[in-house]
Design a protein around this motif. Structure first.
Motif, PDB file in Angstrom:
ATOM      1  N   ILE A  33       0.732  -1.250   0.075  1.00  0.00           N
ATOM      2  CA  ILE A  33       0.073  -0.092  -0.301  1.00  0.00           C
ATOM      3  C   ILE A  33       0.793   1.325  -0.149  1.00  0.00           C
ATOM      4  O   ILE A  33       1.788   1.324   0.584  1.00  0.00           O
ATOM      5  CB  ILE A  33      -0.940   0.075   1.355  1.00  0.00           C
ATOM      6  CG1 ILE A  33      -1.873   1.163   1.141  1.00  0.00           C
ATOM      7  CG2 ILE A  33      -0.244  -0.034   2.650  1.00  0.00           C
ATOM      8  CD1 ILE A  33      -2.983   0.926   2.428  1.00  0.00           C
ATOM      9  N   THR A  34       0.569   2.046  -0.833  1.00  0.00           N
ATOM     10  CA  THR A  34       1.128   3.455  -0.871  1.00  0.00           C
ATOM     11  C   THR A  34       0.034   4.540  -0.790  1.00  0.00           C
ATOM     12  O   THR A  34      -1.228   4.215  -0.894  1.00  0.00           O
ATOM     13  CB  THR A  34       2.201   3.456  -2.060  1.00  0.00           C
ATOM     14  OG1 THR A  34       2.772   4.843  -1.764  1.00  0.00           O
ATOM     15  CG2 THR A  34       1.318   3.598  -3.502  1.00  0.00           C
ATOM     16  N   GLU A  35       0.177   5.764  -0.671  1.00  0.00           N
ATOM     17  CA  GLU A  35      -0.468   6.866  -0.943  1.00  0.00           C
ATOM     18  C   GLU A  35      -1.458   6.651  -2.021  1.00  0.00           C
ATOM     19  O   GLU A  35      -1.203   6.734  -3.102  1.00  0.00           O
ATOM     20  CB  GLU A  35      -0.173   8.363  -0.872  1.00  0.00           C
ATOM     21  CG  GLU A  35      -1.154   9.429  -0.705  1.00  0.00           C
ATOM     22  CD  GLU A  35      -0.593  10.870  -0.587  1.00  0.00           C
ATOM     23  OE1 GLU A  35      -0.987  11.757  -0.492  1.00  0.00           O
ATOM     24  OE2 GLU A  35       0.655  10.771  -0.376  1.00  0.00           O
ATOM     25  N   GLY A  36      -2.908   6.522  -1.768  1.00  0.00           N
ATOM     26  CA  GLY A  36      -3.766   6.441  -2.865  1.00  0.00           C
ATOM     27  C   GLY A  36      -3.946   5.082  -3.906  1.00  0.00           C
ATOM     28  O   GLY A  36      -4.785   4.924  -4.429  1.00  0.00           O
ATOM     29  N   CYS A  37      -3.203   3.837  -3.227  1.00  0.00           N
ATOM     30  CA  CYS A  37      -3.065   2.948  -4.053  1.00  0.00           C
ATOM     31  C   CYS A  37      -2.839   1.670  -3.272  1.00  0.00           C
ATOM     32  O   CYS A  37      -1.746   1.564  -2.428  1.00  0.00           O
ATOM     33  CB  CYS A  37      -2.315   2.954  -5.350  1.00  0.00           C
ATOM     34  SG  CYS A  37      -2.256   1.657  -6.296  1.00  0.00           S
ATOM     35  N   VAL A  38      -3.442   0.423  -3.542  1.00  0.00           N
ATOM     36  CA  VAL A  38      -3.389  -0.605  -2.903  1.00  0.00           C
ATOM     37  C   VAL A  38      -2.914  -1.834  -4.217  1.00  0.00           C
ATOM     38  O   VAL A  38      -3.669  -1.604  -5.111  1.00  0.00           O
ATOM     39  CB  VAL A  38      -4.451  -1.340  -1.996  1.00  0.00           C
ATOM     40  CG1 VAL A  38      -4.407  -3.001  -1.739  1.00  0.00           C
ATOM     41  CG2 VAL A  38      -4.733  -0.700  -0.839  1.00  0.00           C
ATOM     42  N   VAL A  39      -1.860  -2.504  -4.223  1.00  0.00           N
ATOM     43  CA  VAL A  39      -1.605  -3.370  -5.085  1.00  0.00           C
ATOM     44  C   VAL A  39      -1.390  -4.952  -4.497  1.00  0.00           C
ATOM     45  O   VAL A  39      -1.148  -4.899  -3.238  1.00  0.00           O
ATOM     46  CB  VAL A  39      -0.217  -3.228  -5.685  1.00  0.00           C
ATOM     47  CG1 VAL A  39      -0.500  -2.095  -6.475  1.00  0.00           C
ATOM     48  CG2 VAL A  39       0.882  -3.244  -5.060  1.00  0.00           C
ATOM     49  N   PHE A  40      -1.923  -5.800  -5.222  1.00  0.00           N
ATOM     50  CA  PHE A  40      -1.750  -7.301  -4.885  1.00  0.00           C
ATOM     51  C   PHE A  40      -1.152  -8.071  -5.753  1.00  0.00           C
ATOM     52  O   PHE A  40      -1.383  -7.964  -7.017  1.00  0.00           O
ATOM     53  CB  PHE A  40      -3.346  -7.897  -4.618  1.00  0.00           C
ATOM     54  CG  PHE A  40      -4.165  -7.468  -3.684  1.00  0.00           C
ATOM     55  CD1 PHE A  40      -3.591  -7.580  -2.186  1.00  0.00           C
ATOM     56  CD2 PHE A  40      -5.350  -6.976  -3.723  1.00  0.00           C
ATOM     57  CE1 PHE A  40      -4.330  -7.119  -1.187  1.00  0.00           C
ATOM     58  CE2 PHE A  40      -6.328  -6.697  -2.652  1.00  0.00           C
ATOM     59  CZ  PHE A  40      -5.653  -6.748  -1.529  1.00  0.00           C
ATOM     60  N   SER A  41      -0.091  -8.903  -5.362  1.00  0.00           N
ATOM     61  CA  SER A  41       0.303 -10.018  -6.186  1.00  0.00           C
ATOM     62  C   SER A  41       0.128 -11.427  -5.434  1.00  0.00           C
ATOM     63  O   SER A  41       0.606 -11.464  -4.312  1.00  0.00           O
ATOM     64  CB  SER A  41       1.795  -9.832  -6.318  1.00  0.00           C
ATOM     65  OG  SER A  41       2.440 -11.197  -6.807  1.00  0.00           O
ATOM     66  N   GLN A  42      -0.599 -12.222  -5.742  1.00  0.00           N
ATOM     67  CA  GLN A  42      -0.833 -13.391  -4.880  1.00  0.00           C
ATOM     68  C   GLN A  42      -0.820 -14.694  -6.140  1.00  0.00           C
ATOM     69  O   GLN A  42      -0.356 -14.814  -7.197  1.00  0.00           O
ATOM     70  CB  GLN A  42      -2.076 -13.443  -4.004  1.00  0.00           C
ATOM     71  CG  GLN A  42      -3.406 -12.918  -4.825  1.00  0.00           C
ATOM     72  CD  GLN A  42      -4.516 -12.761  -4.134  1.00  0.00           C
ATOM     73  OE1 GLN A  42      -4.664 -11.734  -3.286  1.00  0.00           O
ATOM     74  NE2 GLN A  42      -5.492 -13.304  -4.220  1.00  0.00           N
ATOM     75  N   LEU A  49       6.725  -8.030  -7.316  1.00  0.00           N
ATOM     76  CA  LEU A  49       5.594  -7.319  -8.253  1.00  0.00           C
ATOM     77  C   LEU A  49       4.918  -6.067  -7.256  1.00  0.00           C
ATOM     78  O   LEU A  49       4.582  -5.315  -8.021  1.00  0.00           O
ATOM     79  CB  LEU A  49       4.747  -8.389  -8.630  1.00  0.00           C
ATOM     80  CG  LEU A  49       5.201  -9.223  -9.524  1.00  0.00           C
ATOM     81  CD1 LEU A  49       4.188 -10.158 -10.170  1.00  0.00           C
ATOM     82  CD2 LEU A  49       6.050  -8.701 -10.719  1.00  0.00           C
ATOM     83  N   HIS A  50       4.875  -6.215  -6.116  1.00  0.00           N
ATOM     84  CA  HIS A  50       4.270  -5.024  -5.482  1.00  0.00           C
ATOM     85  C   HIS A  50       5.201  -3.644  -5.485  1.00  0.00           C
ATOM     86  O   HIS A  50       4.586  -2.733  -5.830  1.00  0.00           O
ATOM     87  CB  HIS A  50       4.277  -5.565  -4.046  1.00  0.00           C
ATOM     88  CG  HIS A  50       3.136  -6.637  -3.623  1.00  0.00           C
ATOM     89  ND1 HIS A  50       3.763  -7.511  -2.957  1.00  0.00           N
ATOM     90  CD2 HIS A  50       2.045  -6.896  -4.075  1.00  0.00           C
ATOM     91  CE1 HIS A  50       2.844  -8.374  -2.711  1.00  0.00           C
ATOM     92  NE2 HIS A  50       1.643  -7.983  -3.549  1.00  0.00           N
TER      93      HIS A  50
END
Length: 224
Positions: A33-42, A49-50
């Protein structure tokens, strides 16, 4: 073999995510997570990839470009499951052809559920419903969604770990809680949250204005 849920709060602007899986230490491997955005690699996870996704988001604030950058950087993308939730706009996701059923992603008004090797086709819809219908803080709504998914079928194998992260203002995490090994990780995550929630503001104050912050003894309720 993972299910995850990203969510945003339209009232506070905060974003965050929760995740659970049938292997240990999921908090070290899935989600960023960063300001304004969540990313997933699963799925067959590549945590690197995050960093790719976060860098792409910070460079252009474009969700589609962020997801594209992660896909392009992925080795054997047919084994990967990727997701993006930003503070505004529709969530985006990708599930490779080799990910195990039940699998896929589902968008809510302010959420994204992502999962693979799920116990039923109802897991993702129940996660979104649980989040979107819940009340309370973002942390509580994310947990509600995860528990709804668990009740609807969870994974095909017993869960062993879980994690909850919510980013607040000024770059500080309002919640960053992990259960690395447990027979009931979502339940134990809830116990940790109940302990952390009343203490969070004090620890935030330590970072922002340490002169005004209470002592550890005061926060933890120990004798001075």
């Amino acid at each position: 073999m993972t299910f995850s849920l990203a969510g945003r709060c339209t009232e506070t602007g905060r974003i965050g995510f929760a995740v659970a899986t049938s292997s240990v230490c999921v908090g070290a491997r899935v989600g960023a997570i960063t300001e304004g955005c969540v990313v997933f690699s699963q799925a067959r996870t590549d945590p690197r990839l995050h960093a790719v996704g976060i860098a792409a988001w910070q460079g252009g604030k474009d969700a589609a470009e962020t997801l594209s950058a992660m896909r392009e950087a992925a080795t054997a993308p047919h084994w990967r499951q990727l997701g993006i939730l930003t503070s505004a706009g529709a969530p985006l996701h990708y599930t490779g052809a080799s990910c195990l059923d039940h699998c896929g992603g589902l968008e809510g008004a302010n959420s994204l559920a992502l999962g693979n090797f799920l116990g039923s086709a109802d897991v993702l819809p129940e996660m979104v419903r649980g989040f979107e219908e819940a009340t309370g803080s973002l942390e509580e709504r994310l947990q509600a969604g995860m528990l709804a998914g668990e009740a609807a079928g969870s994974e095909r194998e017993p869960l062993q770990s879980a994690s909850l992260k919510v980013l607040g203002s000024e770059g500080l995490m309002d919640a960053d809680i992990r259960v690395d090994f447990s027979t009931h990780p979502l339940k134990d995550l809830g116990v940790l949250w109940l302990d952390w929630a009343p203490k969070a503001a004090a620890y935030r104050l330590r970072a922002i204005d340490p002169d005004k912050a209470p002592s550890s003894a005061e926060v933890e309720g120990r004798p001075a």
